[in-house]
Write an enzyme that holds these catalytic residues in place. Structure first.
Site, short mmCIF file in Angstrom:
data_model
loop_
_atom_site.label_atom_id
_atom_site.label_comp_id
_atom_site.label_asym_id
_atom_site.label_seq_id
_atom_site.Cartn_x
_atom_site.Cartn_y
_atom_site.Cartn_z
N CYS A 105 0.87 -1.17 0.00
CA CYS A 105 0.00 0.00 0.00
C CYS A 105 0.91 1.21 0.00
O CYS A 105 1.52 1.54 1.02
CB CYS A 105 -0.92 0.01 1.22
N CYS A 108 -0.65 4.39 2.36
CA CYS A 108 -0.76 4.27 3.82
C CYS A 108 -0.52 2.83 4.21
O CYS A 108 0.60 2.35 4.12
CB CYS A 108 -2.11 4.79 4.31
N SER A 109 -1.56 2.11 4.63
CA SER A 109 -1.37 0.71 5.01
C SER A 109 -2.67 -0.07 4.86
O SER A 109 -3.05 -0.83 5.74
CB SER A 109 -0.85 0.61 6.45
N CYS A 110 -3.38 0.14 3.75
CA CYS A 110 -4.61 -0.61 3.50
C CYS A 110 -4.30 -2.10 3.48
O CYS A 110 -3.33 -2.54 2.84
CB CYS A 110 -5.23 -0.18 2.17
#
Length: 203
Positions: A105, A108-110
């Site tokens: 990702c 961000c950090s999906c």
């Protein structure tokens, strides 16, 4: 050298920040520590990577289910009861000898929590998020995954609109193993594409 006994030098920056924020919220009475622990316990042990491993094991052993995953991962995964926040808009990518898939990702950090649990710390770091795109083969090698030069690497960018589950190749020597035994071979990293499933123990 820090002599302050209250400083935990073993914590990375992100963990230290999270712990500091949690402490402040608890002290202000805005967060119940027991509720936080319950949420973490749920995602680490109840809706963690074991759910994803069950999906992979079924795909390995049931061709019809594998085809369903390819065509409509949302419905196929939901049929096993694995639904929830951060698990919407799922797509399954299947590794083959000719193609290897890995997920990042970049913004961000999906991450698909219902099937993989909480994201690992390294998944959220700027280094992984940038290098996985620029030099995926080198990043995989650092994870212990060395692929033939002829294997094409696909890097999929997870977003709020789409999240990925990698279906690793089924290890050799697993013929006759039931779904539970197969699931035990599936690692979290293999479902992100940064690892390989375990090999069955030789009798």
């Amino acid at each position: 050298m820090h002599d302050d006994p209250h400083i935990d030098n073993e914590l990375d920056d992100m963990t230290a920040r999270v712990r500091a924020l949690e402490t402040i919220l608890v002290e202000k009475g805005l967060v119940d520590p027991a509720a936080v622990d319950a949420i973490i316990e749920t995602y680490e042990h109840k809706v963690g990577p074991r759910n994803g491993a069950a999906i992979v094991a079924r795909a390995w052993s049931e061709p019809d289910f594998a085809d369903w995953l390819r065509e409509d991962a949302n419905e196929a995964i939901a049929s096993m009861g694995f639904v929830g926040r951060q698990g919407e808009h799922m797509v399954a990518r299947f590794n083959t000898p000719d193609e290897h898939n890995m997920v990042v990702c970049t913004l961000c950090s999906c991450y698909p929590w219902p099937v993989l649990g909480l994201p690992p710390t390294w998944y959220k770091t700027p280094a992984y998020r940038s290098r996985a795109v620029r030099e995926p083969r080198a990043v995989l090698k650092e994870f212990g995954v060395t692929l033939p030069e002829t294997t094409h690497i696909n890097v999929w960018d997870s977003t709020a609109e789409i999240r990925y589950l990698v279906i690793p190749e089924r290890p050799e020597g697993t013929q006759g193993m039931d779904a539970a035994a197969l699931a035990d071979l599936v690692t979290r990293d293999s479902m992100i594409g940064c690892g390989q499933p375990l090999r069955p123990e030789t009798p």
